[in-house]
Design an enzyme around this catalytic site. Structure first.
Site, PDB file in Angstrom:
ATOM      1  N   SER A 258       0.840  -1.194   0.000  1.00 41.77           N
ATOM      2  CA  SER A 258       0.000   0.000   0.000  1.00 41.77           C
ATOM      3  C   SER A 258       0.872   1.240   0.000  1.00 41.77           C
ATOM      4  O   SER A 258       2.073   1.177   0.271  1.00 41.77           O
ATOM      5  CB  SER A 258      -0.907   0.000   1.232  1.00 41.77           C
ATOM      6  N   LYS A 259       0.247   2.369  -0.281  1.00 43.14           N
ATOM      7  CA  LYS A 259       1.045   3.597  -0.362  1.00 43.14           C
ATOM      8  C   LYS A 259       1.663   3.953   0.986  1.00 43.14           C
ATOM      9  O   LYS A 259       2.702   4.582   1.049  1.00 43.14           O
ATOM     10  CB  LYS A 259       0.218   4.741  -0.928  1.00 43.14           C
ATOM     11  N   ARG A 260       1.019   3.509   2.062  1.00 45.18           N
ATOM     12  CA  ARG A 260       1.558   3.803   3.397  1.00 45.18           C
ATOM     13  C   ARG A 260       2.799   2.968   3.709  1.00 45.18           C
ATOM     14  O   ARG A 260       3.565   3.294   4.595  1.00 45.18           O
ATOM     15  CB  ARG A 260       0.524   3.520   4.480  1.00 45.18           C
ATOM     16  N   ASP A 261       2.965   1.834   3.006  1.00 49.75           N
ATOM     17  CA  ASP A 261       4.123   0.979   3.270  1.00 49.75           C
ATOM     18  C   ASP A 261       5.430   1.709   2.998  1.00 49.75           C
ATOM     19  O   ASP A 261       6.462   1.352   3.549  1.00 49.75           O
ATOM     20  CB  ASP A 261       4.055  -0.308   2.435  1.00 49.75           C
TER      21      ASP A 261
END
Ligand code: GLU
Length: 509
Positions: A258-261
């Site tokens: 995910s983009k948060r990773d």
């Protein structure tokens, strides 16, 4: 029929690295088959539109050299390639489907539908429910006309008939079957006259003569509706083939990257930095982190595709030659940042010093360092076997641009012995007198001096290194001295010795 494939992102934010991989596979497939790679911008969802996202997509593709042959910003005969400029076409096609008895007008208000969803567990607008709802199938013609003429809000829905097996032969997944009875009557045209993704996507793929749809796995379920749409329009003969790409998985644990990773694992998951707007998140990009575009391409290509042998390094041209859909895996591909860095090291190592000098320049300029080509080319040659990303040249190698600002005291304590002082002074004098001041000659001279004086190289060479760089890490010491120049080398050696004496005189702390 010549191959025509498209990358069809929605400009809803920064383009995630998974999207870049989709673009890359489309590009490679097109080039391999002498076909056309198209960029279509799917921007019909006004609520999710993010300014700047389209430019970001185009800049990312350009940076990576995945250049579209046709599309927004690239021209072509099948335009416009931005869906918001094709609205009239979708509207016409939606009404045509109603006229052909394949779709219908639905007047149910959002509130009414919300009520139904709340009052019933699994409410779906489908072949069973539609018989009791407010749509043109259940109304006399005149009433439909009257409502339409009065401008009453309505949507157009696809009429999905039950009892049909929908077969898809996916080029990656093989045969996939959906039951039409399980599908809803998808909205095709919204009350504001804008198409949904499904309608616009199919009309465009048809009009742009797309031959293969290569996209992320998350779109596989939608494909059932897409097949029904081709049938409803009578376009089965021109239906493209489908290939659904495997997910990209988190570096560890379960689930999709995910983009948060990115922030979580300290790695970029976007091609370029994304500034975000007011109150929006910022994301780091591979470009600004200091990756070379060819390394990113190589890394992404192998994230879900394998060449069938153990070759790992592929130039962009080699990727084109080697690529085939048959070698795309079904299972998810784990995003391994260590591997990405490994690729970058390989590509930096293989780059010419002159090429690297150009890439180092902005990083050097940002720190107010020297930026002349000659010097940066030398730095490139000196450091390129040791760095992972471009900023390492000026971060790890800062002492090649400014005085040493920190010494490895522990190492100095281990290595410095005041008894070496006279020999070191003589050696520094000899270095000062050395002509030509070139690495092999310098090395030869120093080693000979040590030998003649019965001093082990291991006692002195680390000291030279510590004086020049402050650390035991770093490039070959004589090459470093030459890049620094004679005057600077001698200065650093003299200052270094003074510092060494201070360190050993002060209590270890
Ligand atoms: N606009 C869709 C997306 O954002 C395109 C999906 C497709 O390729 O059909 O991914």
């Amino acid at each position: 029929m010549s191959v025509r494939v498209r990358f069809a992102p929605s400009p809803t934010g920064a383009l995630h690295i998974g999207g870049v991989r989709t673009a890359l596979y489309n590009y490679l497939f097109a080039k391999k088959n002498g076909g056309t790679f198209i960029l279509r911008i799917e921007d019909t969802d006004q609520n999710r539109y993010v300014p700047g996202a389209e430019d970001y997509i185009i800049e990312s593709l350009k940076w990576l050299g995945i250049t579209p042959d046709e599309g927004v910003g690239f021209g072509g005969d099948f335009g416009p390639y931005r869906q918001s400029e094709r609205q009239a076409l979708y509207e016409k096609h939606a009404h045509d489907l109603v006229a052909r008895g394949k779709a219908y007008y639905a007047f149910d208000t959002p509130e009414e539908l919300e009520e139904l969803r709340k009052s019933r567990d699994n409410f779906t607008y489908n072949y069973q429910e539609r018989t009791r709802l407010k749509n043109s199938l259940n109304m006399p013609q005149e009433e439909v006309r009257r409502r339409l003429d009065a401008g009453e809000a309505c949507v157009i829905r696809l009429m999905v008939e039950p009892g049909q097996d929908i077969h898809i032969h996916d080029l990656i997944r093989g045969d996939v079957v959906f039951q039409s009875s399980e599908l809803d009557d998808k909205v095709l045209l919204k009350a504001d006259g804008m198409p949904t993704y499904h309608l616009a996507n199919i009309v465009d793929d048809y009009q742009m003569q797309i031959t293969q749809v290569i996209r992320g796995e998350e779109w596989l379920p939608s494909t059932a509706h897409h097949v029904l749409l081709y049938q409803a329009f009578g376009w089965e003969d021109q239906m493209p083939q489908f290939a659904h790409l495997p997910l990209i998985l988190k570096p560890v644990g379960n689930g999709k990257l995910s983009k948060r990773d990115g922030a979580k694992f300290g790695m970029p998951v976007f091609p370029l930095d994304w500034e975000g707007g007011a109150g929006e998140e910022k994301f780091a990009g591979f470009r600004e982190t200091g990756f070379l575009p060819a390394a990113v391409l190589n890394f992404l290509a192998l994230l879900g595709w394998h060449p069938g042998n153990d070759q790992e390094i592929f130039s962009p041209n080699e990727l084109v030659q080697a690529f085939s859909i048959e070698h795309i895996s079904k299972g998810g591909a784990r995003f391994d940042y260590e591997k990405a860095k490994w690729f970058n090291q390989q590509y930096i190592h293989a780059s010419s010093d002159a090429e690297l000098a150009e890439r180092i320049r902005p990083a050097a300029a940002a720190r107010n360092y020297r930026t002349d080509t000659e010097y940066l080319t030398q730095i490139a040659g000196l450091m390129k076997e040791r760095v992972t990303v471009i900023p390492d040249f000026v971060e790890q190698g800062y002492y090649l641009f400014e005085p040493v600002s920190g010494y490895d005291d522990e190492m100095i304590r281990k290595k410095w012995d005041a008894a070496l002082q006279p020999a070191m002074d003589t050696l520094i004098g000899a270095i000062e007198a050395q002509e030509p001041f070139a690495a092999p000659e310098l090395e030869e001279m120093v080693k000979q001096y040590l030998q003649e004086n019965g001093i082990k190289p291991g006692a002195v060479l680390p000291l030279l290194r510590l004086a020049l760089a402050g650390t035991m890490k770093g490039p070959a010491v004589f090459e470093m001295a030459v890049v620094l120049g004679k005057a600077e080398t001698v200065d650093r050696l003299k200052n270094g010795l003074q510092y060494f004496n201070q360190v050993v005189d002060s209590p270890a702390g």
